[in-house]
Motif scaffolding. Structure first.
Motif, PDB file in Angstrom:
ATOM      1  N   ALA A  89       0.832  -1.144  -0.016  1.00 32.66           N
ATOM      2  CA  ALA A  89       0.078   0.013   0.030  1.00 32.66           C
ATOM      3  C   ALA A  89       0.794   1.264   0.224  1.00 32.66           C
ATOM      4  N   ALA A  90       1.980   1.354   0.801  1.00 35.93           N
ATOM      5  CA  ALA A  90       2.870   2.539   0.691  1.00 35.93           C
ATOM      6  C   ALA A  90       3.459   2.474  -0.650  1.00 35.93           C
ATOM      7  N   VAL A  91       3.820   1.334  -1.340  1.00 37.21           N
ATOM      8  CA  VAL A  91       4.482   1.466  -2.833  1.00 37.21           C
ATOM      9  C   VAL A  91       3.467   2.022  -3.457  1.00 37.21           C
ATOM     10  N   ALA A  92       2.371   1.819  -3.426  1.00 36.76           N
ATOM     11  CA  ALA A  92       1.127   2.442  -4.336  1.00 36.76           C
ATOM     12  C   ALA A  92       1.020   4.038  -4.110  1.00 36.76           C
ATOM     13  N   ARG A  93       0.964   4.362  -2.703  1.00 35.16           N
ATOM     14  CA  ARG A  93       0.950   5.654  -2.386  1.00 35.16           C
ATOM     15  C   ARG A  93       2.279   6.375  -3.012  1.00 35.16           C
ATOM     16  N   ILE A  94       3.331   5.956  -2.795  1.00 30.65           N
ATOM     17  CA  ILE A  94       4.237   6.842  -3.563  1.00 30.65           C
ATOM     18  C   ILE A  94       4.513   6.772  -4.889  1.00 30.65           C
ATOM     19  N   ARG A  95       4.192   6.035  -5.359  1.00 29.55           N
ATOM     20  CA  ARG A  95       3.897   6.059  -7.074  1.00 29.55           C
ATOM     21  C   ARG A  95       2.779   6.972  -7.464  1.00 29.55           C
ATOM     22  N   LEU A  96       1.566   6.891  -6.810  1.00 23.15           N
ATOM     23  CA  LEU A  96       0.377   7.896  -7.113  1.00 23.15           C
ATOM     24  C   LEU A  96       0.981   9.264  -6.796  1.00 23.15           C
ATOM     25  N   ARG A  97       1.630   9.394  -5.629  1.00 19.89           N
ATOM     26  CA  ARG A  97       1.997  10.833  -5.248  1.00 19.89           C
ATOM     27  C   ARG A  97       3.195  11.438  -5.815  1.00 19.89           C
ATOM     28  N   GLY A  98       4.232  10.364  -6.070  1.00 14.28           N
ATOM     29  CA  GLY A  98       5.447  10.605  -6.455  1.00 14.28           C
ATOM     30  C   GLY A  98       6.390  11.412  -5.412  1.00 14.28           C
ATOM     31  N   GLN A  99       5.917  10.834  -4.322  1.00 14.93           N
ATOM     32  CA  GLN A  99       6.917  11.328  -3.071  1.00 14.93           C
ATOM     33  C   GLN A  99       7.248  10.113  -2.346  1.00 14.93           C
TER      34      GLN A  99
END
Length: 171
Positions: free
Chosen positions: A40-50
């Motif tokens: 879930a964290a990997v998906a979040r960083i990819r979505l946000r670019g952060q």
């Protein structure tokens, strides 16, 4: 168990225990390591670019083992690049990794594993598998530590015990 990840701004390894960062170090050695990725964290960083901590190594600290007693064969690079792949992987073969017997994290943010276990980020059960043994850079051979010496000897004979992998920024 201590969790370790690369702090990108400080350029140091962060050591976390019970959810709190307790120390930052230039170099770390861990024994009996599990490589953890939070999808879930990997998906979040990819979505946000952060960037955020979405992967780390978890194991026992090995502060009392001198450099010359560490294995010099069967070392491989362990990599984690969450914007490219959502798993830790072997630096040469590209195969997914789930853990290592020994993980050496160096000053440059790279990780080197020994006797690594293949698998995928979603598979909890993994088995040791061998790759070609090779010498770790700038190390002497031989060890007075019986566990390390025995495993190094198995690697030099070509056993199927598994090959360590080298790290690249875990985090």
């Amino acid at each position: 168990m201590t969790q370790v990840y690369w702090h990108t701004r400080r350029k140091l390894w962060s050591l976390r225990e019970s959810g709190r960062v307790v120390e930052h170090r230039a170099e770390v050695r861990l024994w009996n390591v599990t490589l953890v990725v939070r999808p879930a964290a990997v998906a979040r960083i990819r979505l946000r670019g952060q960037r955020e901590v979405c992967g780390w190594a978890e194991g026992r600290l090995m502060d009392d083992v001198p450099e010359d007693e560490l294995p010099d064969r069967g070392i491989a690079r362990v990599m984690f690049r969450p914007f490219e792949r959502a798993e830790f992987y072997h630096g040469i073969s590209g195969r997914a990794l789930v853990g290592c017997q020994l993980l050496m994290l160096d000053r440059g943010g790279e990780a080197w594993g020994w006797m690594c276990r293949w698998g995928s980020a979603t598979s909890a059960a993994s088995r040791p598998t061998s790759t070609a043994c090779r010498r770790r850079p700038s190390s002497t051979s031989g060890s007075s530590n019986p566990t390390i010496a025995a495993a190094t000897e198995r690697c030099s004979r070509g056993s199927s015990a598994g090959t360590p992998a080298a790290p690249t920024g875990l985090g």
